[in-house]
Design an enzyme around this catalytic site. Structure first.
Site, mmCIF file in Angstrom:
data_model
loop_
_atom_site.group_PDB
_atom_site.id
_atom_site.type_symbol
_atom_site.label_atom_id
_atom_site.label_comp_id
_atom_site.label_asym_id
_atom_site.label_seq_id
_atom_site.Cartn_x
_atom_site.Cartn_y
_atom_site.Cartn_z
ATOM 1 N N TYR A 94 0.832 -1.146 0.196
ATOM 2 C CA TYR A 94 -0.075 0.075 0.029
ATOM 3 C C TYR A 94 0.928 1.075 0.071
ATOM 4 O O TYR A 94 1.960 1.161 0.736
ATOM 5 C CB TYR A 94 -0.897 -0.051 1.378
ATOM 6 C CG TYR A 94 -2.118 -0.876 1.091
ATOM 7 C CD1 TYR A 94 -2.848 -0.664 0.313
ATOM 8 C CD2 TYR A 94 -1.956 -2.044 2.439
ATOM 9 C CE1 TYR A 94 -4.062 -1.655 0.236
ATOM 10 C CE2 TYR A 94 -3.044 -2.863 2.257
ATOM 11 C CZ TYR A 94 -4.144 -2.736 1.102
ATOM 12 O OH TYR A 94 -5.112 -3.829 1.265
ATOM 13 N N GLU A 118 -3.404 -0.307 -3.542
ATOM 14 C CA GLU A 118 -5.146 0.474 -3.604
ATOM 15 C C GLU A 118 -5.368 0.874 -4.817
ATOM 16 O O GLU A 118 -6.372 1.225 -5.077
ATOM 17 C CB GLU A 118 -4.975 1.404 -2.560
ATOM 18 C CG GLU A 118 -4.275 2.845 -2.777
ATOM 19 C CD GLU A 118 -2.680 2.548 -2.519
ATOM 20 O OE1 GLU A 118 -2.171 1.473 -2.003
ATOM 21 O OE2 GLU A 118 -1.928 3.728 -2.514
HETATM 22 C C1 PYR Z 1 -5.555 -0.038 3.377
HETATM 23 C C2 PYR Z 1 -4.897 0.366 4.106
HETATM 24 O O1 PYR Z 1 -4.344 1.299 4.352
HETATM 25 C C3 PYR Z 1 -4.423 -0.608 5.260
HETATM 26 O O2 PYR Z 1 -4.800 -1.933 5.177
HETATM 27 O O3 PYR Z 1 -3.677 -0.371 6.069
#
Ligand code: PYR
Ligand code: NAI
Ligand code: MG
Length: 372
Positions: A94, A118
């Site tokens: 991410y 994402e």
């Molecule tokens: C999507 C995200 O930011 C997380 O899973 O921490």
């Protein structure tokens, strides 16, 4: 390819980029997997379990970064990590770059190729590598909100389900995507009165079908938003415009119309948040108060339930991770969904919303990837 997995270092982040099960898959594809010692402790997987799966254990993150062609993580790289990335390296994790100019600069300067979970897409218009964590965060948002609503935690002292003879609490969910749907399931399951707002009429239709009257849906105008937020005990911020900074839908001025001690959980905080007064918090200090409204803005909510989250994340990331390991940059050049995930390549920003948000010139992913 040499595939590396460092231990996560963000505040209270207990997930890990690769499960032992994923390690076995990479090894079965002929890759070498390098894992930092104790990387999997948060999911009850010690070094021995990783070794049995075929990984080589190394002593430090520096060793992982030095010895790997691709780095697989969970959260966006922290400053000490982006300083270790190299031009010939792929980063797969991410990123959430649009609200994060420092990290973006760090990645640009490293010269690495960064694929953001994402923004990877699928054939159905979804975000398949975001979805599992949105499921987790959506469900957690109601647990977190219910806890913050307790008087001892600064909330107005309302129980979401009510009791016989006393009305339930009211939950307003802004954004009816994956987070919103999962929040609504939990809130409705607790017995709360639930309203969901979205700008997509097809999505509102789907939600209406799913809940069959148990949850109210409303098209999101300023007027509708004010009405639903002002009357709520708990408001969940769950909007997303893929890759872009979240629109600020609830202004500071609007807080004065909200109930004292009511709670907002701004799940969209990883994209900057959809409340003007939000700023990212951590699991060690998750809430703060502005104008009598309790804000919960943890940017890595799924990190609180690492066992569930890591397995859900790996289920989704493994397929493209293997493609990247098998084919390198060619995998990105060949697959439009993986190309949508490419955010940074050799000092250029290749994601349009990120380039627009941060004032970089856009380099189109298809032209920038000169793969033979
Ligand atoms: C999507 C995200 O930011 C997380 O899973 O921490
Ligand atoms: N804080 C955390 O730990 C986590 C945060 N997230 C974040 O949660 C957010 C939501 O993610 P998903 O539900 O997966 O996205 P999604 O794409 O499934 O849903 C977003 C929804 O927002 C709606 N929307 C967009 N603009 C709107 C507007 N102006 N008014 C009303 N609705 C609007 C869209 O129509 C869509 O239905 C993202 O920012 C995501 O990164 C996800 C997982 C963990
Ligand atoms: Mg960040």
């Amino acid at each position: 390819m040499r595939v590396g997995c460092p231990k996560e270092i963000k505040n209270n982040e207990f997930r890990v980029g690769l499960t032992p099960g994923s390690v076995r898959e990479y090894v079965a594809h002929g890759h070498e997997v390098i894992v930092e010692t104790n990387a999997g402790l948060g999911i009850d997987a010690d070094d021995g379990v990783y070794q049995a799966a075929g990984a080589k254990i190394v002593a430090s993150a520096r060793d992982v970064f030095d010895q790997s062609d691709m780095i697989v993580k969970v959260k966006e790289p922290q400053p000490s990590e982006w300083a270790m990335l190299r031009e010939d390296q792929i980063l797969y994790t991410y990123l959430h770059l649009a609200p994060d100019p420092e990290q973006t600069k760090g990645l640009v300067e490293s010269g690495c190729t960064a694929v953001a979970y994402e923004t990877v897409t699928d054939d159905h218009g979804g975000l398949p590598l975001l979805a599992p964590m949105s499921e987790v965060a959506g469900r957690l948002s109601i647990q977190a909100g219910a806890t913050a609503l307790e008087k001892v935690n600064g909330g107005r002292g309302v129980m979401l389900g009510g009791v016989p003879g006393v009305l339930p609490g009211k939950v307003t969910i802004i954004g009816g995507g994956v987070v919103g749907l999962n929040a609504a399931k939990m809130a409705a399951g607790l017995g709360a009165e639930v309203t969901m707002l979205d700008r997509s009429i097809p999505r509102l239709r789907q939600l209406d079908d799913i809940f069959n009257g148990r949850v109210r849906t409303r098209y999101s105008t300023i007027e509708a938003l004010e009405h639903e937020v002002f009357s709520a005990d708990l408001t969940i911020g769950a909007v997303l415009v893929a890759g872009a900074a979240a629109p600020k839908l609830v202004t500071r001025e609007m807080l004065s119309g909200m109930k004292k001690g009511s709670v907002i959980v701004d799940v969209a905080i990883d994209q900057g948040g959809c409340f003007e007064t939000s700023h990212a918090t951590t699991h060690s200090e998750p809430t703060f108060e502005v104008d009598g409204v309790i804000h919960y803005c943890v940017a890595n909510m799924p990190g609180a339930v690492p066992v569930t989250s890591t397995h859900a994340l790996n289920n989704a990331t493994l397929h493209y991770g293997l493609q990247l390991a098998d084919k390198g940059l060619k995998a990105i050049a060949e697959d439009r969904h993986l190309r949508a995930g490419l955010n940074v390549h050799r000092g250029r920003i290749t994601n349009k919303p990120v380039a627009e948000a941060l004032g970089y010139e856009l380099a189109e992913a298809d032209t920038v990837l000169k793969v033979a």
